[in-house]
Write a protein that holds these residues in place. Structure first.
Motif, mmCIF file in Angstrom:
data_model
loop_
_atom_site.group_PDB
_atom_site.id
_atom_site.type_symbol
_atom_site.label_atom_id
_atom_site.label_comp_id
_atom_site.label_asym_id
_atom_site.label_seq_id
_atom_site.Cartn_x
_atom_site.Cartn_y
_atom_site.Cartn_z
ATOM 1 N N GLY A 71 1.151 -1.440 -0.159
ATOM 2 C CA GLY A 71 0.068 -0.055 -0.337
ATOM 3 C C GLY A 71 0.656 1.078 -0.072
ATOM 4 N N GLY A 72 0.669 2.403 1.185
ATOM 5 C CA GLY A 72 1.359 3.428 1.148
ATOM 6 C C GLY A 72 2.642 3.153 2.309
ATOM 7 N N GLY A 73 2.894 2.174 2.802
ATOM 8 C CA GLY A 73 4.280 1.580 3.162
ATOM 9 C C GLY A 73 4.844 2.595 4.374
ATOM 10 N N GLU A 74 3.768 2.637 4.984
ATOM 11 C CA GLU A 74 3.093 2.816 6.612
ATOM 12 C C GLU A 74 4.034 1.743 7.424
ATOM 13 N N HIS A 75 3.078 0.481 7.520
ATOM 14 C CA HIS A 75 3.367 -0.729 8.348
ATOM 15 C C HIS A 75 4.734 -1.353 7.767
ATOM 16 N N ASN A 96 2.150 4.290 -7.566
ATOM 17 C CA ASN A 96 2.022 5.309 -6.366
ATOM 18 C C ASN A 96 2.066 5.149 -5.327
ATOM 19 N N GLY A 97 1.870 3.922 -5.073
ATOM 20 C CA GLY A 97 2.018 3.400 -3.599
ATOM 21 C C GLY A 97 3.546 3.525 -3.265
ATOM 22 N N VAL A 98 4.663 2.239 -4.288
ATOM 23 C CA VAL A 98 6.114 2.297 -4.487
ATOM 24 C C VAL A 98 6.249 3.798 -4.192
ATOM 25 N N ALA A 99 6.154 4.919 -4.600
ATOM 26 C CA ALA A 99 6.188 6.294 -4.594
ATOM 27 C C ALA A 99 6.402 7.194 -2.838
ATOM 28 N N MET A 100 5.266 7.020 -2.293
ATOM 29 C CA MET A 100 4.837 6.598 -0.923
ATOM 30 C C MET A 100 6.014 6.083 -0.507
ATOM 31 N N LEU A 101 6.169 5.120 -0.519
ATOM 32 C CA LEU A 101 7.288 4.564 0.203
ATOM 33 C C LEU A 101 8.273 4.620 0.334
#
Length: 235
Positions: A71-75, A96-101
Motif C-alpha cells: 500500500g502506502g508503506g507505513e507498516h 503511486n504506492g511505491v512512490a509513497m513508500l
C-alpha cells in the motif's frame, strides 16, 4: 503448450491497479531511489534463467521478512525502524504506492528495506526455498464479486509459492476487514500447509502487539467495518 509473455515469462494475468493519479514532482524524485533499493534480477528480461536472489549479499546474515502489497508503506517502514536487525522486502505493483513508500523510507532513514515494484508472484519465483522468516498480507484487494474471488491472494496460485519460500515455523499474518476474505483465508491457507494459531476470538479480534494501523484500516473503521487479524504458521 504453456502460454508465454513476449519476454518469455509464463503468462500471468494481473488485475490490480498499476498506476493512479499523476505523481507529484516530489514523488517522481523518490522513484530514483529504486536504483539503490529496487531488487535486481526479478524481471524476466533481466533474468531469463530465473537465478535466485542472493539474500545474504543484500541483507547480510539478517533474517528476511516479506510484505505482499504494502500500500502506502507505513507498516513496512514501521517494522523496518522497529527491527533494524531484519531485512524487509516489499512487493507492490501500484507505482503511486511505491512512490509513497520511498518518501517514507527517506524520511525515516530505513536502510533495511528492498522493493520489488511488481507482481509478488514474480518475486517469489526468485526467492530461495525457506528464505523468509515472516510474511504480511495486510488489507489486500478484496475482489468482492464472487466471480473474482479466484483473483484473491489466498488462492493456491499464490499460497503454494509462499509456502515454498517461507521457512518452517515462519509466521504469516493477514489483516482484512472483509468477512468473506476471512472465510476464504480460513479455507485455503490451511490447505496450503499453514496452521491457524487462534485459540479464542480475541486472538483474531486484537491486533498484534507491534501493529501500526494503516490508512486502509482507518478507512475501514470510519466506514464501520471490523478488522480481523489472522496469524498462521508455516508447517
Amino acid at each position: 503448450m504453456e502460454r508465454k509473455s513476449p519476454s518469455g515469462a509464463p503468462w500471468r494475468n494481473f488485475y490490480g491497479r498499476v498506476r493512479g493519479k499523476g505523481l507529484r514532482d516530489s514523488q517522481k524524485s523518490y522513484l530514483k531511489d529504486l536504483e539503490e533499493i529496487g531488487l535486481e534480477r526479478v524481471d524476466w528480461e533481466d533474468n531469463p534463467d530465473r537465478a535466485m536472489l542472493d539474500l545474504a549479499a543484500i541483507f547480510g546474515n539478517r533474517p528476511v521478512w516479506l510484505e505482499v502489497g504494502f500500500g502506502g508503506g507505513e507498516h513496512m517502514v514501521h517494522q523496518a525502524v522497529a527491527n533494524p536487525g531484519v531485512g524487509i522486502i516489499g512487493a507492490e505493483p501500484y507505482i503511486n504506492g511505491v512512490a509513497m513508500l520511498l518518501g517514507k523510507i527517506r524520511r525515516a532513514g530505513a536502510l533495511n528495506i528492498r522493493v520489488h515494484p511488481g507482481d509478488a508472484r514474480d518475486l517469489m519465483d526468485v526467492l530461495p526455498d525457506g528464505s523468509i522468516e515472516k510474511a504480511f498480507l495486510l488489507y489486500p484487494d478484496p475482489w468482492p464479486k464472487k466471480k473474482h474471488h479466484r483473483r484473491r491472494f489466498v488462492t493456491p496460485e499464490h499460497l503454494q509459492p509462499l509456502h515454498r519460500v517461507l521457512a518452517p515455523g515462519a509466521e504469516f499474518r493477514i489483516a482484512t476487514d472483509i468477512p468473506d476474505y476471512v472465510r476464504q483465508a480460513l479455507e485455503e491457507v490451511p490447505k496450503a500447509g499453514f496452521e491457524w494459531l487462534a485459540e479464542r476470538a480475541e486472538d483474531w479480534r486484537t491486533p498484534w502487539s507491534d501493529w501500526i494501523s494503516t490508512r486502509y484500516e482507518q478507512k475501514a473503521l470510519r466506514e464501520g467495518r471490523v478488522p480481523h487479524y489472522l496469524t498462521f504458521r508455516r508447517v
